[in-house]
Design a protein around this motif. Structure first.
Motif, PDB file in Angstrom:
ATOM      1  N   GLY A  32     -20.778 -10.115 -24.575  1.00 27.11           N
ATOM      2  CA  GLY A  32     -21.497 -11.433 -25.155  1.00 27.11           C
ATOM      3  C   GLY A  32     -20.914 -11.933 -26.687  1.00 27.11           C
ATOM      4  N   LYS A  33     -21.844 -11.984 -27.509  1.00 23.83           N
ATOM      5  CA  LYS A  33     -21.268 -12.287 -28.667  1.00 23.83           C
ATOM      6  C   LYS A  33     -22.029 -11.548 -29.647  1.00 23.83           C
ATOM      7  CE  LYS A  33     -23.993 -16.405 -29.061  1.00 23.83           C
ATOM      8  NZ  LYS A  33     -23.841 -18.031 -29.070  1.00 23.83           N
ATOM      9  N   ARG A  34     -21.850 -11.438 -31.077  1.00 19.12           N
ATOM     10  CA  ARG A  34     -22.558 -10.712 -31.967  1.00 19.12           C
ATOM     11  C   ARG A  34     -23.753 -11.653 -32.095  1.00 19.12           C
ATOM     12  NH1 ARG A  34     -20.468  -9.240 -38.153  1.00 19.12           N
ATOM     13  NH2 ARG A  34     -22.790  -8.387 -38.751  1.00 19.12           N
ATOM     14  N   ARG A  35     -24.844 -10.742 -32.147  1.00 17.35           N
ATOM     15  CA  ARG A  35     -26.124 -11.305 -32.181  1.00 17.35           C
ATOM     16  C   ARG A  35     -27.149 -10.219 -32.603  1.00 17.35           C
ATOM     17  NH1 ARG A  35     -24.123  -9.614 -27.511  1.00 17.35           N
ATOM     18  NH2 ARG A  35     -25.380  -8.756 -25.790  1.00 17.35           N
ATOM     19  N   TYR A  62     -16.251  -7.640 -27.987  1.00 19.91           N
ATOM     20  CA  TYR A  62     -17.109  -8.244 -27.252  1.00 19.91           C
ATOM     21  C   TYR A  62     -16.638  -8.710 -25.806  1.00 19.91           C
ATOM     22  CZ  TYR A  62     -20.281  -8.238 -31.289  1.00 19.91           C
ATOM     23  OH  TYR A  62     -21.067  -7.702 -32.159  1.00 19.91           O
ATOM     24  N   HIS A 208     -33.735 -12.975 -28.318  1.00 18.80           N
ATOM     25  CA  HIS A 208     -32.396 -13.112 -28.829  1.00 18.80           C
ATOM     26  C   HIS A 208     -31.671 -13.452 -27.682  1.00 18.80           C
ATOM     27  CE1 HIS A 208     -31.700  -8.900 -27.064  1.00 18.80           C
ATOM     28  NE2 HIS A 208     -30.561  -9.219 -27.183  1.00 18.80           N
ATOM     29  N   SER A 212     -28.874 -16.371 -27.272  1.00 18.52           N
ATOM     30  CA  SER A 212     -27.614 -15.993 -27.007  1.00 18.52           C
ATOM     31  C   SER A 212     -26.688 -16.286 -25.694  1.00 18.52           C
ATOM     32  CB  SER A 212     -27.372 -14.394 -27.180  1.00 18.52           C
ATOM     33  OG  SER A 212     -27.703 -14.062 -28.584  1.00 18.52           O
TER      34      SER A 212
END
Length: 339
Positions: A32-35, A62, A208, A212
């Motif tokens: 995914g991405k930073r979260r 990621y 989250h 996201s």
């Protein structure tokens, strides 16, 4: 220019090469991405680098190292040194920790989720099973109870849920199946497309992830209190890589785990505090399921799932009853302690 370097210069260059060789660099596979879900991994990398003066660093990737369903396989062959995965992606490979995915366990907050996860991760059966994949359980990724986003009319009763196509993995999928829904276990990164294309009507995620992975942008409504359970997503390290660390590096890593989790919980708490504003901003209706419907759901899903899981684990030679009892006792003790 002199033809030969002085002894001091040779010594300095040699020391530079030794220093370079001594540095430890780990690759970390997430997706995914930073979260909020990855903040403890990011914090761990930061702390370890600080404590070792930059001699032990982690490169957090990621999706660049592996697909999320293949992270445990990558750890087992040493393709990278650390990874995050979710138990429901391959329940047959991490049977012990799936006790934490049973529906309606009664976990009420992230501190309680952290406590029960730590207890299960510390059980010898968990360590033994992970060792088969050359993996060591390092820390959990505590998540709140999952809730649904959906399109069209809200699913307010169990009758409404019959035939509902829902993205739900592991024990959550079985819970929805128990009330007549049709679960599918597409990965988190595939959920938006599944919702957009109509493969699923609803998606079960923690807050989250709805943000996201964009499912909140497809949604007409969100259930505020369904709370059927959550998924368990460990962070693991390759055992060979862990054991090859120097004593100082291992101490830097081990001593940073709890602080990283503290940071994670504080960060996630901020997200939960602004969640209502997110719903309003995106025009998503917040719906409350009636208490009698929740009780009906619990009766249909909780005990049957628990009993089936225990029987299945015991049949495979795993201490299913002991693990379930450990979760119940840890949860009770944590609540009694005020968490």
């Amino acid at each position: 220019m002199t033809k030969y370097l002085s002894g001091a210069a040779v010594c300095a260059i040699s020391l530079a090469f030794v220093s370079e060789a001594a540095a430890t660099e780990w690759n970390v596979s997430v997706w995914g991405k930073r979260r909020a879900f990855t903040e403890h991994v990011e914090k761990l990398a930061e702390l370890v680098s600080e404590k070792t003066g930059g001699e032990f660093t982690m490169n957090v990737s990621y999706g660049g190292l592996s697909k999320n369903r293949e992270n445990l396989d990558g750890i087992s062959i040493g393709a990278f040194e650390m990874a995050q995965f979710c138990a429901g992606y391959h329940a047959d490979k991490n049977r012990v920790v799936t006790v934490l995915e049973l529906p309606f366990l009664g976990v009420e907050n992230l501190e309680q989720e952290r406590a029960v996860s730590k207890a299960v991760y510390s059980h010898p059966a968990a360590a033994e099973e992970m060792a088969q994949w050359n993996a060591k359980l390092l820390m959990t990724s505590p998540m709140p109870q999952y809730n649904l986003v959906g399109t069209g009319e809200p699913r307010m009763t169990l009758e409404d849920m019959k035939g509902m196509r829902v993205r739900a993995t592991g024990g959550l999928g079985k819970a929805f199946e128990a009330v007549g829904a049709v679960p599918t276990s597409v990965t988190a990164t595939e959920a938006y497309q599944a919702m957009e294309s109509g493969v699923v009507d609803t998606v079960a995620f923690a807050q989250h992830a709805h943000l996201s992975f964009g499912t909140i942008n497809q949604a007409d409504w969100w259930t505020a209190n369904l709370n059927p359970g959550t998924v368990n997503c460990p962070v693991v390290v390759n055992i060979d890589a862990y054991e090859s660390l120097s004593d100082a590096e291992r101490e830097a890593l081990d001593s940073s785990i709890e602080e990283s989790l503290d940071h994670y919980l504080a960060n996630y708490g901020e997200l939960l505090e602004r969640w209502d504003a997110v719903l309003e901003e995106k025009g998503v209706k917040k719906v409350e399921i009636a208490p009698e419907v929740l009780e009906e759901f619990r009766a249909a899903a909780a005990a049957p799932a628990r009993d089936a899981w225990i029987a299945d684990m015991e049949a495979q030679g795993l201490p299913g009853q002991e693990l379930y009892d450990l979760v119940v006792k840890t949860l009770a003790d944590t609540k009694a302690g005020g968490s």
